[in-house]
Design an enzyme around this catalytic site. Structure first.
Site, PDB file in Angstrom:
ATOM      1  CG  ASP A 122      -2.062  -0.917   1.159  1.00 36.52           C
ATOM      2  OD1 ASP A 122      -2.059  -1.774   0.262  1.00 36.52           O
ATOM      3  OD2 ASP A 122      -2.977  -0.808   1.992  1.00 36.52           O
ATOM      4  CG  ASP A 123       0.222   3.822   2.213  1.00 33.67           C
ATOM      5  OD1 ASP A 123      -0.939   3.570   1.837  1.00 33.67           O
ATOM      6  OD2 ASP A 123       0.533   3.944   3.406  1.00 33.67           O
ATOM      7  CG  HIS A 170      -4.274   2.603  -0.807  1.00 34.04           C
ATOM      8  ND1 HIS A 170      -5.213   1.965  -0.034  1.00 34.04           N
ATOM      9  CD2 HIS A 170      -3.363   3.102   0.062  1.00 34.04           C
ATOM     10  CE1 HIS A 170      -4.859   2.070   1.246  1.00 34.04           C
ATOM     11  NE2 HIS A 170      -3.753   2.762   1.333  1.00 34.04           N
ATOM     12  CG  HIS A 174      -3.440   7.321   1.861  1.00 32.67           C
ATOM     13  ND1 HIS A 174      -3.419   7.479   3.226  1.00 32.67           N
ATOM     14  CD2 HIS A 174      -3.346   5.984   1.644  1.00 32.67           C
ATOM     15  CE1 HIS A 174      -3.314   6.289   3.797  1.00 32.67           C
ATOM     16  NE2 HIS A 174      -3.282   5.362   2.869  1.00 32.67           N
ATOM     17  CG  HIS A 278       2.212   0.161   4.629  1.00 28.59           C
ATOM     18  ND1 HIS A 278       1.814  -0.769   5.566  1.00 28.59           N
ATOM     19  CD2 HIS A 278       1.129   0.958   4.410  1.00 28.59           C
ATOM     20  CE1 HIS A 278       0.553  -0.531   5.901  1.00 28.59           C
ATOM     21  NE2 HIS A 278       0.109   0.508   5.219  1.00 28.59           N
TER      22      HIS A 278
END
Ligand SMILES: [Zn+2]
Length: 328
Positions: A122-123, A170, A174, A278
């Site tokens: 993620d991210d 995602h 964010h 991550h």
């Protein structure tokens, strides 16, 4: 007449002897008492040491349980804002329910014999993306990248696609406050990330991971509305059932990340393991842990590492309405 001086002498000798005894006993006391105190202290310290060891072991157990069940809201909040909120115990109960409901949706295909592990990042993209992609290439493993909108990383988005990994969404920003301020903001952000990734890579992404997961507790909008909206867009959302815990605090050691991933995989016969990791600056231990995790997974029988595709069973914390009905 000589009796009196002798008496005095006797008295003096007795006094001297008494004094001697006093001095000797004082010296002995001075020598012995500290030793006794030392021994007593040593015994007490040993006892405390044992207690500390026991308590540390128990704390490690609790920390492990919490990190395995960790929710992304904590992770992301910590990573983004340096704040941790919510109670681990409540989360554990809820997730156990989710996991058991997840298991009951197992299909009857070759999942019966071969289990799937989806490594998800993620991210990203970030300064670590290339290193992660290098490792995945080295081991011939395909993963899934739930990315945000980050102009300047065009080469990394393209590399993810070119090397056969699943590029997934995602959110663009964010930023919880903006993204989840109302359903319109969520929809706007969704179209922004979708069209951004289409412009950069030519790929129409099909999978989404909610920042904070579908079970996040920071959302102002009703998650059901967001889930329904994604459904209307033919987007499948994925949460996770294994957390590497790499974002639970600023520094998580390589061995802790390996343990957080491997323990649930080695100790549970689920059909699908979706592992949350991550791809972010400061998460270098995630990169270091990756080869170890892959090697240990590849050494396991009846288990394959796959990117998220339509053939992978969904792992969702908040199940869509229809599935909930079917469950009951
Ligand atoms: Zn995130």
């Amino acid at each position: 007449m000589t009796g009196i001086p002798e008496n005095r002498n006797n008295h003096r000798r007795q006094r001297i002897n008494r004094l001697k005894r006093m001095i000797v006993s004082t010296v002995l006391a001075l020598l012995v008492i500290p030793n006794i105190l030392c021994i007593a202290a040593f015994i007490r310290i040993s006892g405390l040491d044992r207690q500390i060891t026991e308590l540390t072991a128990r704390l490690d157990g609790i920390a492990m349980a919490v990190s395995i069940e960790a929710q992304e809201p904590e992770n992301d909040f910590y990573a983004d804002n340096g704040i941790i909120e919510t109670s681990g115990e409540v989360i554990t109960v809820v997730q156990d329910e989710r996991l058991s409901s997840q298991q009951s949706t197992a299909g009857t295909d070759d999942y019966e014999t071969v289990r799937r592990v989806c490594l998800t990042f993620d991210d990203g993209p970030s300064a670590n993306t290339d290193a992660i992609l290098d490792i995945l290439a080295q081991y011939g493993v395909k993963a899934t990248f739930f990315v945000n909108g980050k102009p300047g990383y065009e080469a990394q988005y393209q590399r993810i696609v070119d090397e056969g990994h699943t590029l997934a969404m995602h959110s663009y920003s964010h930023k919880y406050q903006e993204l989840y301020s109302d359903i319109d903001a969520f929809e706007e952000d969704f179209f922004e990330i979708q069209s951004f990734l289409m412009d950069v890579t030519g790929i129409q992404c099909k999978y989404y991971r909610f920042p904070g997961g579908s079970s996040n507790t920071v959302c102002n909008v009703n998650m059901k509305d967001c889930i329904d909206f994604l459904g209307e867009q033919d987007i499948v959302y994925f949460d996770w059932n294994v957390s590497s815990g790499d974002a639970t605090r600023n520094y998580v050691s390589t061995s802790q990340i390996v343990n957080n991933v491997m323990m649930p995989v080695e100790n549970n016969s689920w059909n699908t393991y979706v592992v949350l990791m991550h791809d972010a600056v400061g998460k270098e231990t995630t990169v270091e842990a990756l080869p170890i995790i892959i090697e240990r997974l590849q050494a396991m029988d009846n288990l394959i590492i796959v990117p998220i595709t339509d053939s992978v069973h969904t792992v969702q914390h908040v199940l869509p309405e229809e599935e909930n009905v079917m469950e009951e």
